[in-house]
Write a protein that holds these residues in place. Structure first.
Motif, PDB file in Angstrom:
ATOM      1  N   SER A   7     -10.219 -21.318   6.159  1.00  0.00           N
ATOM      2  CA  SER A   7     -10.582 -20.956   4.863  1.00  0.00           C
ATOM      3  C   SER A   7     -10.935 -19.290   4.633  1.00  0.00           C
ATOM      4  CB  SER A   7     -11.918 -21.549   4.673  1.00  0.00           C
ATOM      5  OG  SER A   7     -12.989 -21.346   5.633  1.00  0.00           O
ATOM      6  N   ALA A   8     -11.565 -18.605   5.876  1.00  0.00           N
ATOM      7  CA  ALA A   8     -11.749 -17.227   5.868  1.00  0.00           C
ATOM      8  C   ALA A   8     -10.415 -16.441   5.806  1.00  0.00           C
ATOM      9  CB  ALA A   8     -12.343 -16.803   7.043  1.00  0.00           C
ATOM     10  N   ARG A   9      -9.422 -16.861   6.326  1.00  0.00           N
ATOM     11  CA  ARG A   9      -8.062 -16.244   6.281  1.00  0.00           C
ATOM     12  C   ARG A   9      -7.505 -16.757   5.029  1.00  0.00           C
ATOM     13  NH1 ARG A   9      -4.915 -16.032  12.076  1.00  0.00           N
ATOM     14  NH2 ARG A   9      -6.455 -14.659  13.069  1.00  0.00           N
ATOM     15  N   ILE A  10      -7.609 -17.447   4.475  1.00  0.00           N
ATOM     16  CA  ILE A  10      -7.097 -17.908   3.130  1.00  0.00           C
ATOM     17  C   ILE A  10      -7.768 -16.837   2.098  1.00  0.00           C
ATOM     18  CG2 ILE A  10      -7.012 -19.434   1.093  1.00  0.00           C
ATOM     19  CD1 ILE A  10      -6.732 -21.742   3.080  1.00  0.00           C
ATOM     20  N   SER A  11      -8.979 -16.660   2.372  1.00  0.00           N
ATOM     21  CA  SER A  11      -9.893 -15.951   1.195  1.00  0.00           C
ATOM     22  C   SER A  11      -9.370 -14.415   1.609  1.00  0.00           C
ATOM     23  CB  SER A  11     -11.313 -15.897   1.546  1.00  0.00           C
ATOM     24  OG  SER A  11     -11.753 -17.201   1.207  1.00  0.00           O
ATOM     25  N   ALA A  12      -8.911 -13.940   2.699  1.00  0.00           N
ATOM     26  CA  ALA A  12      -8.532 -12.774   2.911  1.00  0.00           C
ATOM     27  C   ALA A  12      -7.105 -12.347   2.412  1.00  0.00           C
ATOM     28  CB  ALA A  12      -8.391 -12.413   4.503  1.00  0.00           C
ATOM     29  N   VAL A  13      -6.358 -13.531   2.233  1.00  0.00           N
ATOM     30  CA  VAL A  13      -5.039 -13.261   1.939  1.00  0.00           C
ATOM     31  C   VAL A  13      -5.118 -13.171   0.475  1.00  0.00           C
ATOM     32  CG1 VAL A  13      -2.488 -13.948   1.781  1.00  0.00           C
ATOM     33  CG2 VAL A  13      -3.658 -14.035   3.777  1.00  0.00           C
ATOM     34  N   LYS A  14      -5.724 -14.084  -0.367  1.00  0.00           N
ATOM     35  CA  LYS A  14      -5.999 -14.110  -1.518  1.00  0.00           C
ATOM     36  C   LYS A  14      -6.404 -12.870  -2.044  1.00  0.00           C
ATOM     37  CE  LYS A  14      -6.824 -19.216  -2.788  1.00  0.00           C
ATOM     38  NZ  LYS A  14      -7.593 -20.031  -3.267  1.00  0.00           N
ATOM     39  N   ASN A  15      -7.618 -12.230  -1.554  1.00  0.00           N
ATOM     40  CA  ASN A  15      -8.286 -10.931  -1.898  1.00  0.00           C
ATOM     41  C   ASN A  15      -7.376  -9.871  -1.773  1.00  0.00           C
ATOM     42  OD1 ASN A  15     -10.603 -11.922  -2.686  1.00  0.00           O
ATOM     43  ND2 ASN A  15     -11.274 -11.562  -0.359  1.00  0.00           N
ATOM     44  N   ILE A  16      -6.368  -9.840  -1.037  1.00  0.00           N
ATOM     45  CA  ILE A  16      -5.178  -8.940  -0.924  1.00  0.00           C
ATOM     46  C   ILE A  16      -4.239  -8.919  -2.028  1.00  0.00           C
ATOM     47  CG2 ILE A  16      -3.254  -7.692   0.492  1.00  0.00           C
ATOM     48  CD1 ILE A  16      -4.787  -8.722   3.048  1.00  0.00           C
ATOM     49  N   LYS A  17      -3.914 -10.322  -2.407  1.00  0.00           N
ATOM     50  CA  LYS A  17      -2.826 -10.743  -3.410  1.00  0.00           C
ATOM     51  C   LYS A  17      -3.703 -10.263  -4.747  1.00  0.00           C
ATOM     52  CE  LYS A  17       0.553 -13.831  -1.843  1.00  0.00           C
ATOM     53  NZ  LYS A  17       1.154 -15.103  -2.039  1.00  0.00           N
ATOM     54  N   GLU A  18      -4.710 -10.650  -4.938  1.00  0.00           N
ATOM     55  CA  GLU A  18      -5.364 -10.675  -6.365  1.00  0.00           C
ATOM     56  C   GLU A  18      -6.103  -9.411  -6.762  1.00  0.00           C
ATOM     57  OE1 GLU A  18      -8.061 -13.998  -6.231  1.00  0.00           O
ATOM     58  OE2 GLU A  18      -6.132 -15.356  -6.295  1.00  0.00           O
ATOM     59  N   ASN A  19      -6.455  -8.701  -5.792  1.00  0.00           N
ATOM     60  CA  ASN A  19      -7.335  -7.366  -6.150  1.00  0.00           C
ATOM     61  C   ASN A  19      -6.567  -6.081  -5.468  1.00  0.00           C
ATOM     62  OD1 ASN A  19      -9.498  -8.929  -6.761  1.00  0.00           O
ATOM     63  ND2 ASN A  19      -9.629  -9.478  -4.721  1.00  0.00           N
ATOM     64  N   ASP A  20      -5.949  -5.191  -6.782  1.00  0.00           N
ATOM     65  CA  ASP A  20      -5.595  -4.150  -6.119  1.00  0.00           C
ATOM     66  C   ASP A  20      -6.566  -3.051  -5.763  1.00  0.00           C
ATOM     67  OD1 ASP A  20      -2.782  -4.971  -6.959  1.00  0.00           O
ATOM     68  OD2 ASP A  20      -3.359  -4.385  -9.002  1.00  0.00           O
ATOM     69  N   TYR A  21      -6.308  -1.973  -5.001  1.00  0.00           N
ATOM     70  CA  TYR A  21      -7.141  -1.066  -4.577  1.00  0.00           C
ATOM     71  C   TYR A  21      -7.697  -0.334  -5.668  1.00  0.00           C
ATOM     72  CZ  TYR A  21      -8.984   3.279  -2.905  1.00  0.00           C
ATOM     73  OH  TYR A  21      -9.691   4.591  -2.686  1.00  0.00           O
ATOM     74  N   SER A  22      -9.147  -0.147  -5.414  1.00  0.00           N
ATOM     75  CA  SER A  22      -9.900   0.596  -6.633  1.00  0.00           C
ATOM     76  C   SER A  22     -10.856   1.474  -6.040  1.00  0.00           C
ATOM     77  CB  SER A  22     -10.602  -0.263  -7.606  1.00  0.00           C
ATOM     78  OG  SER A  22     -11.328   0.499  -8.403  1.00  0.00           O
ATOM     79  N   PRO A  23     -10.637   2.816  -6.236  1.00  0.00           N
ATOM     80  CA  PRO A  23     -11.552   3.725  -5.836  1.00  0.00           C
ATOM     81  C   PRO A  23     -13.185   3.145  -6.007  1.00  0.00           C
ATOM     82  CG  PRO A  23      -9.904   4.979  -7.073  1.00  0.00           C
ATOM     83  CD  PRO A  23      -9.599   3.532  -7.446  1.00  0.00           C
ATOM     84  N   ALA A  24     -13.254   2.725  -7.202  1.00  0.00           N
ATOM     85  CA  ALA A  24     -14.782   1.869  -7.514  1.00  0.00           C
ATOM     86  C   ALA A  24     -15.303   1.216  -6.465  1.00  0.00           C
ATOM     87  CB  ALA A  24     -14.464   1.473  -8.930  1.00  0.00           C
ATOM     88  N   VAL A  25     -14.287   0.544  -5.750  1.00  0.00           N
ATOM     89  CA  VAL A  25     -14.957  -0.390  -4.924  1.00  0.00           C
ATOM     90  C   VAL A  25     -14.925   0.149  -3.474  1.00  0.00           C
ATOM     91  CG1 VAL A  25     -14.696  -2.387  -6.341  1.00  0.00           C
ATOM     92  CG2 VAL A  25     -12.810  -2.078  -4.744  1.00  0.00           C
ATOM     93  N   ASP A  26     -14.332   1.336  -3.183  1.00  0.00           N
ATOM     94  CA  ASP A  26     -13.841   2.059  -1.726  1.00  0.00           C
ATOM     95  C   ASP A  26     -15.516   2.706  -1.431  1.00  0.00           C
ATOM     96  OD1 ASP A  26     -13.302   3.466   0.483  1.00  0.00           O
ATOM     97  OD2 ASP A  26     -11.445   4.018  -0.297  1.00  0.00           O
ATOM     98  N   TYR A  27     -16.393   1.843  -0.506  1.00  0.00           N
ATOM     99  CA  TYR A  27     -17.491   2.085  -0.199  1.00  0.00           C
ATOM    100  C   TYR A  27     -17.642   3.693   0.376  1.00  0.00           C
ATOM    101  CZ  TYR A  27     -22.292   1.823   1.432  1.00  0.00           C
ATOM    102  OH  TYR A  27     -23.527   1.864   2.010  1.00  0.00           O
ATOM    103  N   TRP A  28     -16.550   4.219   1.115  1.00  0.00           N
ATOM    104  CA  TRP A  28     -16.643   5.381   2.017  1.00  0.00           C
ATOM    105  C   TRP A  28     -15.769   6.442   1.443  1.00  0.00           C
ATOM    106  CZ3 TRP A  28     -20.678   5.459   5.001  1.00  0.00           C
ATOM    107  CH2 TRP A  28     -21.293   4.421   5.630  1.00  0.00           C
ATOM    108  N   LEU A  29     -15.201   6.132   0.309  1.00  0.00           N
ATOM    109  CA  LEU A  29     -14.222   7.300  -0.173  1.00  0.00           C
ATOM    110  C   LEU A  29     -14.687   8.493  -0.382  1.00  0.00           C
ATOM    111  CD1 LEU A  29     -11.544   7.597  -1.866  1.00  0.00           C
ATOM    112  CD2 LEU A  29     -12.685   7.287  -3.837  1.00  0.00           C
TER     113      LEU A  29
END
Length: 203
Positions: free
Chosen positions: A20-42
């Motif tokens: 289930s964790a691996r499914i979530s990891a892949v779903k997050n990659i597919k569904e969420n494009d990179y955004s500077p707003a959520v890049d903690y260490w940018l």
């Protein structure tokens, strides 16, 4: 279809233990494009790059803490202090770097280092480990050693002669294949890449 992901995304998938964790990891990659707003260490990554290019000094690097939200300040301050202490304790200078990729079948993983560093007269391609955000979390072999392995493999595939290193900002130490007794297991990474592609097809 070729799938391109970041090193961080691949390591997050690899470190996921349950299905289930691996499914979530892949779903997050597919569904969420990179955004500077959520890049903690940018902000810190940008500042360290400027420091390596000689555009700011250590004092100005410390000033980055003033510009981040309150909830980030403590973590930023610790990370900057450890980076600065590492620079002060070692004879460090910087050099430009090229991008590195690692691929297996239809998966391409960006495995580029962040900095080129001369450390005590030795040349290193360095990735900085920023990921720890909570005091109770720890860097483990499950999430840090595969990163070092991929850096090492991508470096060799790109025909670059430099050593690789992972600067861990949780303790301010440089982890290298030599001092970690790293056994770079290409087959393990290939199996993980194949598994990732299987999940990608089905999720």
């Amino acid at each position: 279809m070729t799938v391109r992901i970041s090193l961080t995304q691949f390591i997050h998938f690899k470190a996921s233990i349950s299905t289930s964790a691996r499914i979530s990891a892949v779903k997050n990659i597919k569904e969420n494009d990179y955004s500077p707003a959520v890049d903690y260490w940018l902000d810190l990554r940008k500042a360290i790059n400027k420091f390596s290019e000689g555009k700011i000094n250590i004092e100005e690097l410390n000033n980055v803490v003033d510009s981040v939200p309150l909830k980030k300040k403590a973590n930023y301050r610790k990370a900057i202090n450890r980076f600065a202490n590492f620079i002060k304790k070692n004879n460090v200078s910087f050099f430009p770097i090229n991008k590195s990729l690692w691929s297996y079948e239809d998966l391409i993983v960006s495995a580029s280092p962040e900095l080129g560093m001369f450390i005590n007269n030795e040349k290193f391609l360095v990735k900085i480990f920023y990921n720890i955000k909570k005091p109770e979390e720890k860097v483990t072999k499950r999430n840090i050693m595969p990163t070092l392995s991929l850096l090492n493999i991508a470096n060799k595939a790109s025909e670059q002669s430099q050593q690789v290193g992972l600067l861990n900002l949780q303790n301010g130490k440089l982890l290298t294949p030599k001092n970690s007794s790293l056994d770079t297991n290409l087959l393990e990474l290939q199996l993980d890449a194949k598994t990732f592609l299987d999940y990608w097809e089905m999720v």
